[in-house]
Design a protein around this motif. Structure first.
Motif, PDB file in Angstrom:
ATOM      1  N   PRO A  15      16.081 -14.298  19.654  1.00  0.00           N
ATOM      2  CA  PRO A  15      15.522 -14.676  20.957  1.00  0.00           C
ATOM      3  C   PRO A  15      16.166 -15.918  21.573  1.00  0.00           C
ATOM      4  N   ALA A  16      16.737 -16.800  20.752  1.00  0.00           N
ATOM      5  CA  ALA A  16      17.381 -17.989  21.307  1.00  0.00           C
ATOM      6  C   ALA A  16      18.567 -17.614  22.188  1.00  0.00           C
ATOM      7  N   LEU A  17      19.297 -16.570  21.815  1.00  0.00           N
ATOM      8  CA  LEU A  17      20.461 -16.152  22.588  1.00  0.00           C
ATOM      9  C   LEU A  17      20.101 -15.140  23.667  1.00  0.00           C
ATOM     10  N   GLN A  18      18.837 -14.806  23.778  1.00  0.00           N
ATOM     11  CA  GLN A  18      18.394 -13.904  24.835  1.00  0.00           C
ATOM     12  C   GLN A  18      17.702 -14.657  25.962  1.00  0.00           C
ATOM     13  N   SER A  19      17.637 -15.973  25.855  1.00  0.00           N
ATOM     14  CA  SER A  19      17.063 -16.791  26.910  1.00  0.00           C
ATOM     15  C   SER A  19      17.996 -16.822  28.114  1.00  0.00           C
ATOM     16  N   ASP A  20      17.428 -16.747  29.303  1.00  0.00           N
ATOM     17  CA  ASP A  20      18.237 -16.820  30.522  1.00  0.00           C
ATOM     18  C   ASP A  20      18.941 -18.162  30.671  1.00  0.00           C
ATOM     19  N   SER A  21      18.426 -19.182  29.995  1.00  0.00           N
ATOM     20  CA  SER A  21      19.026 -20.509  30.094  1.00  0.00           C
ATOM     21  C   SER A  21      20.297 -20.650  29.266  1.00  0.00           C
ATOM     22  N   TYR A  22      20.524 -19.716  28.343  1.00  0.00           N
ATOM     23  CA  TYR A  22      21.678 -19.831  27.460  1.00  0.00           C
ATOM     24  C   TYR A  22      22.529 -18.565  27.501  1.00  0.00           C
ATOM     25  N   THR A  23      22.636 -17.960  28.693  1.00  0.00           N
ATOM     26  CA  THR A  23      23.434 -16.741  28.833  1.00  0.00           C
ATOM     27  C   THR A  23      24.909 -16.997  28.560  1.00  0.00           C
ATOM     28  N   LYS A  24      25.401 -18.192  28.916  1.00  0.00           N
ATOM     29  CA  LYS A  24      26.804 -18.492  28.660  1.00  0.00           C
ATOM     30  C   LYS A  24      27.099 -18.509  27.167  1.00  0.00           C
ATOM     31  N   ASP A  25      26.156 -19.001  26.370  1.00  0.00           N
ATOM     32  CA  ASP A  25      26.349 -19.002  24.914  1.00  0.00           C
ATOM     33  C   ASP A  25      26.397 -17.577  24.382  1.00  0.00           C
ATOM     34  N   ALA A  26      25.489 -16.724  24.869  1.00  0.00           N
ATOM     35  CA  ALA A  26      25.481 -15.326  24.434  1.00  0.00           C
ATOM     36  C   ALA A  26      26.745 -14.604  24.883  1.00  0.00           C
ATOM     37  N   PRO A 262      11.809 -19.248  26.975  1.00  0.00           N
ATOM     38  CA  PRO A 262      10.599 -18.757  27.653  1.00  0.00           C
ATOM     39  C   PRO A 262       9.641 -17.995  26.750  1.00  0.00           C
ATOM     40  N   ASP A 263      10.164 -17.274  25.754  1.00  0.00           N
ATOM     41  CA  ASP A 263       9.272 -16.468  24.922  1.00  0.00           C
ATOM     42  C   ASP A 263       8.335 -17.329  24.080  1.00  0.00           C
ATOM     43  N   LEU A 264       8.683 -18.610  23.864  1.00  0.00           N
ATOM     44  CA  LEU A 264       7.791 -19.496  23.108  1.00  0.00           C
ATOM     45  C   LEU A 264       6.659 -20.036  23.967  1.00  0.00           C
ATOM     46  N   LYS A 265       6.801 -19.898  25.295  1.00  0.00           N
ATOM     47  CA  LYS A 265       5.754 -20.345  26.227  1.00  0.00           C
ATOM     48  C   LYS A 265       5.362 -21.797  25.950  1.00  0.00           C
ATOM     49  N   LEU A 266       6.358 -22.647  25.910  1.00  0.00           N
ATOM     50  CA  LEU A 266       6.092 -24.072  25.715  1.00  0.00           C
ATOM     51  C   LEU A 266       5.307 -24.603  26.902  1.00  0.00           C
ATOM     52  N   GLU A 267       4.343 -25.424  26.620  1.00  0.00           N
ATOM     53  CA  GLU A 267       3.442 -25.893  27.665  1.00  0.00           C
ATOM     54  C   GLU A 267       4.150 -26.861  28.595  1.00  0.00           C
TER      55      GLU A 267
END
Length: 281
Positions: A15-26, A262-267
């Motif tokens: 899930p870390a590499l599926q975050s929209d914030s880290y698309t360049k890493d993926a 986003p999947d962790l839903k950090l407050e």
């Protein structure tokens, strides 16, 4: 190289590499795996032709695979670290007091919550870099109040009483420098830079008169419900001034920009200090 290649294919499902914030890493990981698929047929032949000067570690594709693996694993470690913070207990506790300097009347009190006590790694301009294990790094801010006392009876009788003093960890977009006190009664560690997540805090003081009157042990107050400012972007504690003492505070934090999962839903509980806590005289 085949081992790294198959590891990277697996990492792409994390899930870390599926975050929209880290698309360049993926995308980088995908690009390196595709490059390996295209080049691996000729790798052995090329190495055999030039075995006197070529080593596996010298090949461009090996370097690309290794770099992609390191970056992907660092991203996944950040994910696992902040997920552990999200799932940990957010209750705070007070450690048993102990005598100070052989005195029966002076006791040392420590309150702790969340991730504290990281191993020191590096001194930075405003705070320290600390570690909670391989790849699990955070920052620690530390500051101290002057000796706090109650207003005199005369002031209490003839002037409007001031709010109780607080120790605050806050971030600022405008202040160019660290500001560890605003005078009067609010003792701030004012951090410049990006938004943060508080992941732990510790508070301590030396308290006089405990043995003579046990009921006069210090009492602190946090106004953040059951979360106690964990995963907030600030920390604030109301101090006990029934005895003169100096208060020492540590706050452990990370920058939000490195933990956009986003999947962790950090407050997202980014709060502003109450004006009554920042303009005391």
């Amino acid at each position: 190289m085949r081992d790294i290649y198959f590891e990277l294919l697996t990492y792409l499902f994390h899930p870390a590499l599926q975050s929209d914030s880290y698309t360049k890493d993926a995308e980088r990981v995908s690009s390196v795996t595709r490059s390996f698929e295209q080049k691996r047929k000729n790798l052995i032949r090329n190495l055999n032709l030039d075995r006197k000067v070529k080593r596996l570690e010298d090949t461009e594709i090996y370097a690309e695979l290794s770099q992609a693996k390191d970056k992907a694993e660092a991203l996944m470690r950040r994910y696992e670290f902040i997920r552990g913070v999200k799932n940990m207990s957010r209750e705070w506790s007070c450690l048993n007091p102990a005598g100070v300097g052989g005195s029966d009347t002076k006791q040392y009190f420590v309150w702790e919550c969340g991730k504290v006590g990281g191993k020191f790694k590096k001194k930075m301009a405003q705070y320290n870099l600390v570690s909670f294990g391989a790849g699990f790094e955070a920052y620690e801010a530390e500051w101290e109040s002057p000796v706090t006392t109650l207003p005199s009876p005369l002031r209490k009788a003839f002037w409007r009483p001031r709010p109780p003093p607080h120790m605050n960890f806050v971030r600022s977009d405008s202040d160019p420098e660290l500001d560890t006190s605003t005078g009067g009664g609010s003792y701030n560690f004012r951090l410049t830079g990006g938004k943060v997540y508080v992941i732990g805090w510790k508070l301590s003081c030396v308290w006089d008169g405990v043995s003579r009157k046990p009921e006069t042990a210090p009492v602190i107050h946090l106004d953040d419900g059951d979360d106690n400012f964990i995963l907030s972007d600030r920390f604030s504690v109301r101090l006990d001034t029934s005895r003169p003492t100096s208060w020492h505070c540590w706050v452990t934090f990370v920058f939000q920009s490195s933990y956009r999962f986003p999947d962790l839903k950090l407050e997202q509980r980014n709060m502003n200090l109450d004006d009554s806590n920042t303009e005391w005289s």
